[in-house]
Design an enzyme around this catalytic site. Sequence first.
Site, PDB file in Angstrom:
ATOM      1  N   SER A 114      -7.149   9.605   1.249  1.00  0.00           N
ATOM      2  CA  SER A 114      -7.698  10.349   0.333  1.00  0.00           C
ATOM      3  C   SER A 114      -8.450   9.724  -0.721  1.00  0.00           C
ATOM      4  CB  SER A 114      -6.734  11.448  -0.361  1.00  0.00           C
ATOM      5  OG  SER A 114      -5.505  10.615  -0.660  1.00  0.00           O
ATOM      6  N   ASN A 163       1.778  11.146   6.932  1.00  0.00           N
ATOM      7  CA  ASN A 163       0.719  10.778   7.853  1.00  0.00           C
ATOM      8  C   ASN A 163      -0.484  11.741   8.055  1.00  0.00           C
ATOM      9  OD1 ASN A 163       0.891   7.767   8.324  1.00  0.00           O
ATOM     10  ND2 ASN A 163       2.873   8.423   9.159  1.00  0.00           N
ATOM     11  N   LYS A 202       4.508  -6.798   3.614  1.00  0.00           N
ATOM     12  CA  LYS A 202       4.414  -5.214   3.371  1.00  0.00           C
ATOM     13  C   LYS A 202       4.191  -4.512   4.465  1.00  0.00           C
ATOM     14  CE  LYS A 202       0.897  -3.288   3.081  1.00  0.00           C
ATOM     15  NZ  LYS A 202       0.267  -2.383   4.409  1.00  0.00           N
ATOM     16  N   THR A 238       0.729  -1.143  -0.094  1.00  0.00           N
ATOM     17  CA  THR A 238       0.023   0.099  -0.110  1.00  0.00           C
ATOM     18  C   THR A 238       1.054   1.205  -0.035  1.00  0.00           C
ATOM     19  OG1 THR A 238      -0.378  -0.100   2.324  1.00  0.00           O
ATOM     20  CG2 THR A 238      -1.935  -0.933   0.993  1.00  0.00           C
ATOM     21  N   THR A 294       3.747  -8.142  13.293  1.00  0.00           N
ATOM     22  CA  THR A 294       3.473  -7.118  12.752  1.00  0.00           C
ATOM     23  C   THR A 294       3.354  -7.172  11.119  1.00  0.00           C
ATOM     24  OG1 THR A 294       6.012  -6.638  12.717  1.00  0.00           O
ATOM     25  CG2 THR A 294       4.568  -5.375  14.312  1.00  0.00           C
ATOM     26  N   GLU A 298       7.891   4.774   7.347  1.00  0.00           N
ATOM     27  CA  GLU A 298       7.535   6.008   6.862  1.00  0.00           C
ATOM     28  C   GLU A 298       8.426   7.341   7.173  1.00  0.00           C
ATOM     29  OE1 GLU A 298       2.886   4.856   6.509  1.00  0.00           O
ATOM     30  OE2 GLU A 298       3.393   5.889   8.323  1.00  0.00           O
TER      31      GLU A 298
END
Lengths: 408, 408
Positions: free
Chosen positions: B408, B403, B182, B156, B193, B280
């Site tokens: 969206s 984040n 992923k 993703t 996780t 991230e």
Amino acid sequence: MDLSPSPLARTFPELPSIDGVTLRVARAGYKDWDRADLTFAELAEGTAVAGVFTKSACASSEVEMGRVQVGQGSARALIVNAGNSNAFTGHRGREAVEQIVAQVAKALGCRDEQVFVSSTGVIGVPLPRDKAREGVAAVLQADPCGWETAARAIGTTDTFTKGAGASAMIGATRVELAGFIKGSGMIAPDMATMLGYIFTDAAIAPALLQEMLAKANAASFSCITVDGDTSTSDTVLAFATAKAGHATISSWDDPGADAFYAALLQVCRDLAQLVVRDGEGAQKFIEIAVTGAASDKSARHVGLAIANSPLVKTAIAGGDANWGRVVMAVGKAGEPADRDRLSIGFGGTWAARDGQPLADYDERPVTEHLAGEEIRIDVDLGMGDGRATVWTCDLTHGYIAINADYRS
Amino acid sequence: MDLSPSPLARTFPELPSIDGVTLRVARAGYKDWDRADLTFAELAEGTAVAGVFTKSACASSEVEMGRVQVGQGSARALIVNAGNSNAFTGHRGREAVEQIVAQVAKALGCRDEQVFVSSTGVIGVPLPRDKAREGVAAVLQADPCGWETAARAIGTTDTFTKGAGASAMIGATRVELAGFIKGSGMIAPDMATMLGYIFTDAAIAPALLQEMLAKANAASFSCITVDGDTSTSDTVLAFATAKAGHATISSWDDPGADAFYAALLQVCRDLAQLVVRDGEGAQKFIEIAVTGAASDKSARHVGLAIANSPLVKTAIAGGDANWGRVVMAVGKAGEPADRDRLSIGFGGTWAARDGQPLADYDERPVTEHLAGEEIRIDVDLGMGDGRATVWTCDLTHGYIAINADYRS
């Protein structure tokens, strides 16, 4: 680094003098800056003291000593050093604190254990003893100052000075409370956070003052978080000078005890929320109300799990009504929860009820609410009667900027 | 949002085919994107399965079902939906998963409980059943594909595809392991996780495979953190097709069991570290080695307290050797620690020993080390023999950017 004031800043309030408390500040030069960085509160004989401290296993010498000192219940002086936390500095740090205590006790003619010291700033650098000695000598001679001046002198990365006051009626006697606080990062919940000081002219027995402060702490300083990090120096002290002239309150059943506690709780809550309003990089103030938990404690844990979630905090920063991240945070809290009883709302609008998105959920009022500076998140767990409210701020680029290059 | 690959990205490795595993992907269109988002692994009859799942109290239907399904020990199919996590969607989410399971079981002529489903993406939106039905129909007919194609289709917010492999000798038989994973945010430690899948042609009894996976998980996926947040969907599944032809391993004492476990652990560690490398906004990969703890578990808690500290992570992002923040994180971990026995180093250079800054501490090699991409932090608690290594990444502006406006 030059920091502009937080957009959530509050003006320092008008606070009354407290009989028996004299404030003075001086410049010890703990850092290379042109400002007062040593604060001295002289307290009248007969002043009772209570304190709550960081639970860190690596606490500073100031905290170690303070934990012991509050046990004897009386205080004559508070010294706060800003710019150097003196934490993790071994015996050299301890000796620096002992030197300050001895110097102040000698000047005031009081016992060592009546002198309380706090230090805040960089960890790992022993407090320079020469600067401390000269700074204490200067502050002992300085002219008295007001609350705001003292509040400013204890600050480090704070972008505004923080104070709060309240009053209470004890029989026919009006007593005053005034406090100030510093803190904007390294703020975490399971302890007395940051450096905060509350003064009152009320007469409260030390043991009761300690009970009251611990209880108020659980519903104020222990309900805020900026980044989930726990300082090695956090301290909140309450001083009661007994100058108001009423009979000493020594039990919760004494007349005026409830009124005084209510005023103390209000000051603690106001000070705690001011710290969140100065959270590093904060653009939004977030109140999280948890209901329907298995217990009040469970509700507080769930609230803090949400308040500490980087994903929730960044979503709020972005004005994104991403309630799924709230679900995630509830799920990870380790408290009793049931996905299919969970309800989540923003600003008074439910987004999900009983584990499902609302069929007629209108996101517009939520989006409007999230565009503001004061955010409210409601979480109902549907499990029991436990409830708690916690406060935090959003997580923004400002937090990264401040913390990626703070030490210099 | 278009994301460039993480600077810490690794090239997808060459991985061997695993006899008994056929991969296919299709486009279900779970989001408005032009890519495959539905992955199907068809597994030979006799495939053993093991799994570890999120501990979230608000887990998805996929996780709830998977937790039950692994109990019967056999698998024929894995379906992964990307773009919609189907979590917190009540009975409608559950029905969507049951529909997929029934459709695949019918096509393969297997039992429902042999079909495993995972979904990843936004929380709170039920998986669209029409898209799922058409997507599954398409993927059942699709041409077989390779590891990298399947790995890409489950992603993703991932900025690179992640795979790892290993082999082991079981007697004279070489067995192969291949896995993909992923995940880049909402990664937390106390659970299995993210979504990860490991395939092998080895013959391992389901109960032993489950033990091995749980043990490997404790030293790999449970030792990483990006942001301390815990997904509602996290899943790691291991599938053993038994096609390699050796006698089934059903006990730790069987020949080859240790060799197989070592290979499994290596794949788990490699996959776990790849997730951190795609954290991230990550610019630096951080390894934290804790020694001298009261126990291995205590060491892991201390390591994760450091790895989850926003103040430590931002200091590393800024290349700042601020070991005081490491002291702070150790102090807040809630584990046995003694300030005066604590030692901290970066990149092989001790900055503090036994609770004090080193007198001859030379910060230059540390600053050089912190300027790199691979950061090592050593913490010795001086308390006992417990040790653990955990992995995380730094906290940067990129994390906020990703984040604050992901949904969206």
